[in-house]
Motif scaffolding. Sequence first.
Motif, PDB file in Angstrom:
ATOM      1  N   GLU A 259      -7.010  -0.211   2.758  1.00 20.25           N
ATOM      2  CA  GLU A 259      -6.953   0.947   1.841  1.00 20.25           C
ATOM      3  C   GLU A 259      -7.818   2.115   2.307  1.00 20.25           C
ATOM      4  O   GLU A 259      -7.333   3.255   2.348  1.00 20.25           O
ATOM      5  N   PRO A 260      -9.104   1.889   2.682  1.00 19.79           N
ATOM      6  CA  PRO A 260      -9.896   3.044   3.148  1.00 19.79           C
ATOM      7  C   PRO A 260      -9.356   3.633   4.451  1.00 19.79           C
ATOM      8  O   PRO A 260      -9.416   4.848   4.655  1.00 19.79           O
ATOM      9  N   PHE A 261      -8.805   2.788   5.304  1.00 19.45           N
ATOM     10  CA  PHE A 261      -8.226   3.280   6.555  1.00 19.45           C
ATOM     11  C   PHE A 261      -7.039   4.194   6.284  1.00 19.45           C
ATOM     12  O   PHE A 261      -6.957   5.300   6.835  1.00 19.45           O
ATOM     13  N   LEU A 262      -6.116   3.752   5.450  1.00 26.41           N
ATOM     14  CA  LEU A 262      -4.950   4.579   5.137  1.00 26.41           C
ATOM     15  C   LEU A 262      -5.366   5.887   4.474  1.00 26.41           C
ATOM     16  O   LEU A 262      -4.817   6.947   4.775  1.00 26.41           O
TER      17      LEU A 262
ATOM     18  N   LEU B 110      -4.939  15.791  10.740  1.00 29.30           N
ATOM     19  CA  LEU B 110      -3.810  15.520  11.618  1.00 29.30           C
ATOM     20  C   LEU B 110      -3.916  14.106  12.163  1.00 29.30           C
ATOM     21  O   LEU B 110      -4.934  13.737  12.749  1.00 29.30           O
ATOM     22  N   LYS B 111      -2.867  13.331  11.980  1.00 30.16           N
ATOM     23  CA  LYS B 111      -2.777  11.998  12.579  1.00 30.16           C
ATOM     24  C   LYS B 111      -1.914  12.164  13.817  1.00 30.16           C
ATOM     25  O   LYS B 111      -0.717  12.425  13.732  1.00 30.16           O
ATOM     26  N   ARG B 112      -2.536  12.042  14.975  1.00 30.42           N
ATOM     27  CA  ARG B 112      -1.865  12.313  16.241  1.00 30.42           C
ATOM     28  C   ARG B 112      -1.072  11.093  16.723  1.00 30.42           C
ATOM     29  O   ARG B 112      -1.578   9.985  16.719  1.00 30.42           O
TER      30      ARG B 112
ATOM     31  N   TYR C  96       0.862  -1.182   0.000  1.00 32.44           N
ATOM     32  CA  TYR C  96       0.000   0.000   0.000  1.00 32.44           C
ATOM     33  C   TYR C  96       0.899   1.233   0.000  1.00 32.44           C
ATOM     34  O   TYR C  96       2.084   1.160   0.299  1.00 32.44           O
ATOM     35  N   LYS C  97       0.305   2.390  -0.293  1.00 33.84           N
ATOM     36  CA  LYS C  97       1.073   3.632  -0.241  1.00 33.84           C
ATOM     37  C   LYS C  97       0.168   4.784   0.178  1.00 33.84           C
ATOM     38  O   LYS C  97      -1.052   4.728   0.028  1.00 33.84           O
ATOM     39  N   PHE C  98       0.799   5.808   0.720  1.00 29.98           N
ATOM     40  CA  PHE C  98       0.099   7.044   1.055  1.00 29.98           C
ATOM     41  C   PHE C  98       1.124   8.167   1.144  1.00 29.98           C
ATOM     42  O   PHE C  98       2.322   7.931   1.282  1.00 29.98           O
ATOM     43  N   TYR C  99       0.630   9.380   1.037  1.00 28.29           N
ATOM     44  CA  TYR C  99       1.456  10.570   1.162  1.00 28.29           C
ATOM     45  C   TYR C  99       1.137  11.231   2.497  1.00 28.29           C
ATOM     46  O   TYR C  99      -0.039  11.340   2.864  1.00 28.29           O
ATOM     47  N   ALA C 100       2.181  11.675   3.210  1.00 27.58           N
ATOM     48  CA  ALA C 100       1.935  12.353   4.492  1.00 27.58           C
ATOM     49  C   ALA C 100       3.115  13.259   4.828  1.00 27.58           C
ATOM     50  O   ALA C 100       4.251  13.003   4.425  1.00 27.58           O
TER      51      ALA C 100
ATOM     52  N   TYR D 161      -4.339   8.718   7.040  1.00 31.26           N
ATOM     53  CA  TYR D 161      -2.969   9.133   6.747  1.00 31.26           C
ATOM     54  C   TYR D 161      -2.801   9.933   5.467  1.00 31.26           C
ATOM     55  O   TYR D 161      -2.059  10.915   5.447  1.00 31.26           O
ATOM     56  N   ASP D 162      -3.433   9.511   4.380  1.00 30.84           N
ATOM     57  CA  ASP D 162      -3.119  10.049   3.067  1.00 30.84           C
ATOM     58  C   ASP D 162      -3.379  11.552   2.985  1.00 30.84           C
ATOM     59  O   ASP D 162      -4.462  12.031   3.331  1.00 30.84           O
ATOM     60  N   HIS D 163      -2.367  12.292   2.539  1.00 28.83           N
ATOM     61  CA  HIS D 163      -2.407  13.749   2.399  1.00 28.83           C
ATOM     62  C   HIS D 163      -2.773  14.436   3.717  1.00 28.83           C
ATOM     63  O   HIS D 163      -3.476  15.443   3.743  1.00 28.83           O
TER      64      HIS D 163
END
Length: 159
Positions: free
Chosen positions: A56-59, A92-94, A7-11, A63-65
Motif C-alpha cells: 500500500e505505501p509503495f503504490l 512521474l513513474k518512468r 489494491y487500487k490507485f489512480y494514475a 503510482y497514486d495520482h
Amino acid sequence: MIIQKQYKFYAAHRNEELEDKCRNLHGHRYGITCFFEVERTGSLSTLFGDFDRKIEPFLKSEYDHGMMVNIKDTLYETLMNHVLRTGEKLKLKRFSQPTTVENLAHQLFTEITDMGFRLSCLEVRETDTSVVSYTREDWVTDSRYFANSKTADTESLSE
C-alpha cells in the motif's frame, strides 16, 4: 496455498504508439489483485497486514495520482523541460517501454516480487470491463524479452 489481496490507485498515462483516443493523456482507477503463493508454517501462513505494510505505501508513493510515462515518449522530454524551467515537481513513474496495461502488469509484478513476495498471478484492472491476468510464466517470458531489448538498444547506440 494462494492468498489474494486487492489494491487500487489512480494514475494518468497515454499510449503514444496508438492512433486512437488512448494516444491522448488520460487516467484510470487501476485495480490490482495479487495472488500470493505462501506456505503454512503453523496455524497460519501469512498475515494480510504483511502484504499491506509494504504494498500500500509503495503504490501510494510511486503510482497514486501520478503519471506513468515512457521515457522514450516525446512527451517525457517536454515534461522534463517543464520541470527544469519551472521547478514544479511532477509525480512521474518512468517506464522504459510504453505504458500499456500489459507493461504495467510486468512492472508491478517485478516490483512486488522485489519486495520479497512470490506471486503466482497479478490481475490489473484498467477499467470496469478490461482486466489483464498476468502469470509468473508471462513475467519470466517478458523479463527475457525486455532484457534482450535492452541489449539490442545498447548495441545500436554503440554502433
